[in-house]
Write a protein that holds these residues in place. Structure first.
Motif, PDB file in Angstrom:
ATOM      1  N   PHE A   1       0.827  -1.203   0.000  1.00 29.40           N
ATOM      2  CA  PHE A   1       0.000   0.000   0.000  1.00 29.40           C
ATOM      3  C   PHE A   1       0.859   1.249   0.000  1.00 29.40           C
ATOM      4  O   PHE A   1       2.031   1.223   0.336  1.00 29.40           O
ATOM      5  CB  PHE A   1      -0.929   0.020   1.227  1.00 29.40           C
ATOM      6  CG  PHE A   1      -0.194   0.052   2.539  1.00 29.40           C
ATOM      7  CD1 PHE A   1       0.137   1.258   3.142  1.00 29.40           C
ATOM      8  CD2 PHE A   1       0.193  -1.127   3.171  1.00 29.40           C
ATOM      9  CE1 PHE A   1       0.830   1.296   4.349  1.00 29.40           C
ATOM     10  CE2 PHE A   1       0.881  -1.101   4.374  1.00 29.40           C
ATOM     11  CZ  PHE A   1       1.200   0.121   4.964  1.00 29.40           C
ATOM     12  N   TRP A   2       0.235   2.335  -0.379  1.00 29.58           N
ATOM     13  CA  TRP A   2       0.848   3.656  -0.226  1.00 29.58           C
ATOM     14  C   TRP A   2       0.105   4.358   0.900  1.00 29.58           C
ATOM     15  O   TRP A   2      -1.048   4.036   1.186  1.00 29.58           O
ATOM     16  CB  TRP A   2       0.842   4.453  -1.522  1.00 29.58           C
ATOM     17  CG  TRP A   2      -0.492   4.675  -2.175  1.00 29.58           C
ATOM     18  CD1 TRP A   2      -1.160   3.803  -2.993  1.00 29.58           C
ATOM     19  CD2 TRP A   2      -1.318   5.833  -2.062  1.00 29.58           C
ATOM     20  NE1 TRP A   2      -2.351   4.353  -3.391  1.00 29.58           N
ATOM     21  CE2 TRP A   2      -2.477   5.607  -2.843  1.00 29.58           C
ATOM     22  CE3 TRP A   2      -1.202   7.051  -1.389  1.00 29.58           C
ATOM     23  CZ2 TRP A   2      -3.501   6.542  -2.970  1.00 29.58           C
ATOM     24  CZ3 TRP A   2      -2.226   7.980  -1.522  1.00 29.58           C
ATOM     25  CH2 TRP A   2      -3.352   7.716  -2.300  1.00 29.58           C
ATOM     26  N   THR A   3       0.789   5.272   1.559  1.00 28.79           N
ATOM     27  CA  THR A   3       0.221   5.923   2.734  1.00 28.79           C
ATOM     28  C   THR A   3      -0.607   7.144   2.334  1.00 28.79           C
ATOM     29  O   THR A   3      -0.166   7.984   1.556  1.00 28.79           O
ATOM     30  CB  THR A   3       1.342   6.344   3.707  1.00 28.79           C
ATOM     31  OG1 THR A   3       2.065   5.163   4.074  1.00 28.79           O
ATOM     32  CG2 THR A   3       0.782   6.997   4.953  1.00 28.79           C
ATOM     33  N   ASP A   4      -1.804   7.182   2.898  1.00 25.94           N
ATOM     34  CA  ASP A   4      -2.726   8.286   2.663  1.00 25.94           C
ATOM     35  C   ASP A   4      -3.283   8.718   4.021  1.00 25.94           C
ATOM     36  O   ASP A   4      -3.966   7.939   4.678  1.00 25.94           O
ATOM     37  CB  ASP A   4      -3.851   7.826   1.731  1.00 25.94           C
ATOM     38  CG  ASP A   4      -4.785   8.945   1.318  1.00 25.94           C
ATOM     39  OD1 ASP A   4      -4.377  10.128   1.364  1.00 25.94           O
ATOM     40  OD2 ASP A   4      -5.943   8.639   0.953  1.00 25.94           O
ATOM     41  N   LYS A   5      -2.953   9.912   4.431  1.00 26.50           N
ATOM     42  CA  LYS A   5      -3.436  10.472   5.701  1.00 26.50           C
ATOM     43  C   LYS A   5      -3.172   9.545   6.892  1.00 26.50           C
ATOM     44  O   LYS A   5      -4.043   9.284   7.705  1.00 26.50           O
ATOM     45  CB  LYS A   5      -4.924  10.802   5.607  1.00 26.50           C
ATOM     46  CG  LYS A   5      -5.244  11.827   4.534  1.00 26.50           C
ATOM     47  CD  LYS A   5      -6.750  12.075   4.445  1.00 26.50           C
ATOM     48  CE  LYS A   5      -7.098  12.844   3.209  1.00 26.50           C
ATOM     49  NZ  LYS A   5      -7.350  11.992   2.042  1.00 26.50           N
ATOM     50  N   GLY A   6      -1.961   9.013   6.978  1.00 25.73           N
ATOM     51  CA  GLY A   6      -1.554   8.228   8.142  1.00 25.73           C
ATOM     52  C   GLY A   6      -2.008   6.783   8.169  1.00 25.73           C
ATOM     53  O   GLY A   6      -1.850   6.093   9.167  1.00 25.73           O
ATOM     54  N   SER A   7      -2.575   6.289   7.057  1.00 24.18           N
ATOM     55  CA  SER A   7      -2.981   4.888   6.976  1.00 24.18           C
ATOM     56  C   SER A   7      -2.758   4.418   5.542  1.00 24.18           C
ATOM     57  O   SER A   7      -2.199   5.141   4.727  1.00 24.18           O
ATOM     58  CB  SER A   7      -4.456   4.735   7.371  1.00 24.18           C
ATOM     59  OG  SER A   7      -4.799   3.361   7.491  1.00 24.18           O
ATOM     60  N   ALA A   8      -3.215   3.207   5.246  1.00 26.85           N
ATOM     61  CA  ALA A   8      -3.114   2.711   3.873  1.00 26.85           C
ATOM     62  C   ALA A   8      -4.129   3.435   2.998  1.00 26.85           C
ATOM     63  O   ALA A   8      -5.111   4.008   3.496  1.00 26.85           O
ATOM     64  CB  ALA A   8      -3.375   1.204   3.840  1.00 26.85           C
ATOM     65  N   ASP A   9      -3.893   3.390   1.693  1.00 27.93           N
ATOM     66  CA  ASP A   9      -4.844   3.955   0.744  1.00 27.93           C
ATOM     67  C   ASP A   9      -6.203   3.251   0.882  1.00 27.93           C
ATOM     68  O   ASP A   9      -6.283   2.116   1.376  1.00 27.93           O
ATOM     69  CB  ASP A   9      -4.306   3.807  -0.681  1.00 27.93           C
ATOM     70  CG  ASP A   9      -4.080   2.350  -1.047  1.00 27.93           C
ATOM     71  OD1 ASP A   9      -4.966   1.737  -1.664  1.00 27.93           O
ATOM     72  OD2 ASP A   9      -3.010   1.822  -0.678  1.00 27.93           O
ATOM     73  N   THR A  10      -7.243   3.898   0.459  1.00 25.32           N
ATOM     74  CA  THR A  10      -8.619   3.406   0.627  1.00 25.32           C
ATOM     75  C   THR A  10      -8.826   2.019   0.030  1.00 25.32           C
ATOM     76  O   THR A  10      -9.454   1.161   0.648  1.00 25.32           O
ATOM     77  CB  THR A  10      -9.622   4.398  -0.009  1.00 25.32           C
ATOM     78  OG1 THR A  10      -9.401   5.681   0.579  1.00 25.32           O
ATOM     79  CG2 THR A  10     -11.050   3.978   0.219  1.00 25.32           C
ATOM     80  N   LYS A  11      -8.295   1.789  -1.166  1.00 31.29           N
ATOM     81  CA  LYS A  11      -8.485   0.493  -1.824  1.00 31.29           C
ATOM     82  C   LYS A  11      -7.887  -0.651  -1.002  1.00 31.29           C
ATOM     83  O   LYS A  11      -8.487  -1.718  -0.876  1.00 31.29           O
ATOM     84  CB  LYS A  11      -7.843   0.510  -3.211  1.00 31.29           C
ATOM     85  CG  LYS A  11      -8.814   0.380  -4.339  1.00 31.29           C
ATOM     86  CD  LYS A  11      -8.066   0.423  -5.660  1.00 31.29           C
ATOM     87  CE  LYS A  11      -8.887  -0.332  -6.687  1.00 31.29           C
ATOM     88  NZ  LYS A  11      -8.303  -0.240  -8.017  1.00 31.29           N
ATOM     89  N   THR A  12      -6.707  -0.415  -0.447  1.00 33.79           N
ATOM     90  CA  THR A  12      -6.080  -1.451   0.370  1.00 33.79           C
ATOM     91  C   THR A  12      -6.893  -1.714   1.629  1.00 33.79           C
ATOM     92  O   THR A  12      -7.109  -2.864   2.013  1.00 33.79           O
ATOM     93  CB  THR A  12      -4.630  -1.058   0.731  1.00 33.79           C
ATOM     94  OG1 THR A  12      -3.879  -0.932  -0.479  1.00 33.79           O
ATOM     95  CG2 THR A  12      -3.978  -2.084   1.633  1.00 33.79           C
ATOM     96  N   LEU A  13      -7.366  -0.652   2.276  1.00 39.94           N
ATOM     97  CA  LEU A  13      -8.178  -0.832   3.480  1.00 39.94           C
ATOM     98  C   LEU A  13      -9.447  -1.608   3.163  1.00 39.94           C
ATOM     99  O   LEU A  13      -9.876  -2.469   3.951  1.00 39.94           O
ATOM    100  CB  LEU A  13      -8.509   0.525   4.113  1.00 39.94           C
ATOM    101  CG  LEU A  13      -7.311   1.305   4.669  1.00 39.94           C
ATOM    102  CD1 LEU A  13      -7.761   2.675   5.156  1.00 39.94           C
ATOM    103  CD2 LEU A  13      -6.603   0.528   5.777  1.00 39.94           C
ATOM    104  N   GLU A  14     -10.055  -1.350   2.010  1.00 38.45           N
ATOM    105  CA  GLU A  14     -11.263  -2.088   1.603  1.00 38.45           C
ATOM    106  C   GLU A  14     -10.957  -3.573   1.417  1.00 38.45           C
ATOM    107  O   GLU A  14     -11.721  -4.427   1.863  1.00 38.45           O
ATOM    108  CB  GLU A  14     -11.835  -1.516   0.303  1.00 38.45           C
ATOM    109  CG  GLU A  14     -12.545  -0.193   0.472  1.00 38.45           C
ATOM    110  CD  GLU A  14     -13.051   0.367  -0.860  1.00 38.45           C
ATOM    111  OE1 GLU A  14     -13.453  -0.412  -1.751  1.00 38.45           O
ATOM    112  OE2 GLU A  14     -13.024   1.603  -1.007  1.00 38.45           O
ATOM    113  N   LEU A  15      -9.837  -3.880   0.748  1.00 39.86           N
ATOM    114  CA  LEU A  15      -9.464  -5.281   0.544  1.00 39.86           C
ATOM    115  C   LEU A  15      -9.181  -5.960   1.880  1.00 39.86           C
ATOM    116  O   LEU A  15      -9.685  -7.065   2.144  1.00 39.86           O
ATOM    117  CB  LEU A  15      -8.242  -5.392  -0.366  1.00 39.86           C
ATOM    118  CG  LEU A  15      -7.709  -6.822  -0.566  1.00 39.86           C
ATOM    119  CD1 LEU A  15      -8.730  -7.694  -1.289  1.00 39.86           C
ATOM    120  CD2 LEU A  15      -6.388  -6.800  -1.329  1.00 39.86           C
TER     121      LEU A  15
END
Length: 167
Positions: free
Chosen positions: A53-67
């Motif tokens: 994943f790539w970091t977006d606002k201190g967490s993983a990107d949205t797509k990774t979090l969804e998976l």
């Protein structure tokens, strides 16, 4: 011990995380790979997943979090990149955020993060902000961090990841 089948799934906005995914794929047996590629939100068939994943606002990107939220009973190795790097504490904080999206039926078997270069537009935004007399005090530090990130992930970053995977 025989290597089990695996999949490598990643999201890469600027190509940094793909470099890490390529490094993982490079050292694992190709005949055991069920899937290698971008995150399309489909659950890979393998029980062992390398998820980048790539970091977006201190967490993983949205797509990774969804998976990650969809996965059940998998072994997961997390790897990622963050533009603001250089601090293991910061990386651990990001990984902690990411792990909150993982169901407890899964096991996180490893993790790795390193700094990654950011788009030039980020530096341009910082420089533009400096024109304002009331700009944030940390802008010079942010610009220095941006410049430092330009070479990452570098060969040392990739070799560290490979060593962790080989363990």
């Amino acid at each position: 011990m025989e290597q089990e089948n695996y999949s490598i799934v990643f999201s890469s906005s600027t190509g940094n995380t793909k470099k890490l995914a390529d490094a993982v794929y490079e050292i694992l047996p190709k005949d055991k790979c069920d899937y290698f590629g971008e995150n399309d939100l489909k659950i890979p068939p393998s029980d062992l997943l390398y998820i980048g994943f790539w970091t977006d606002k201190g967490s993983a990107d949205t797509k990774t979090l969804e998976l990650l939220a969809k996965l059940k009973n998998k072994k997961i190795f997390l790897f990622g990149t963050a533009g603001f790097g250089g601090s293991d504490v910061y990386f651990e904080k990001i990984l902690g955020q990411v792990k909150q999206s993982i169901d407890s039926s899964n096991a996180v078997i490893g993790e790795y993060m390193c700094q990654g270069k950011m788009p030039q537009s980020v530096r341009e935004r910082y420089v533009k902000m400096k024109e304002n007399p009331e700009h944030p005090a940390n802008l010079d530090m942010l610009i220095a961090n941006f410049d430092c990130a330009l070479s990452h992930p570098d060969m040392d970053d990739l070799e560290k990841l490979k060593k962790i995977i080989k363990k």
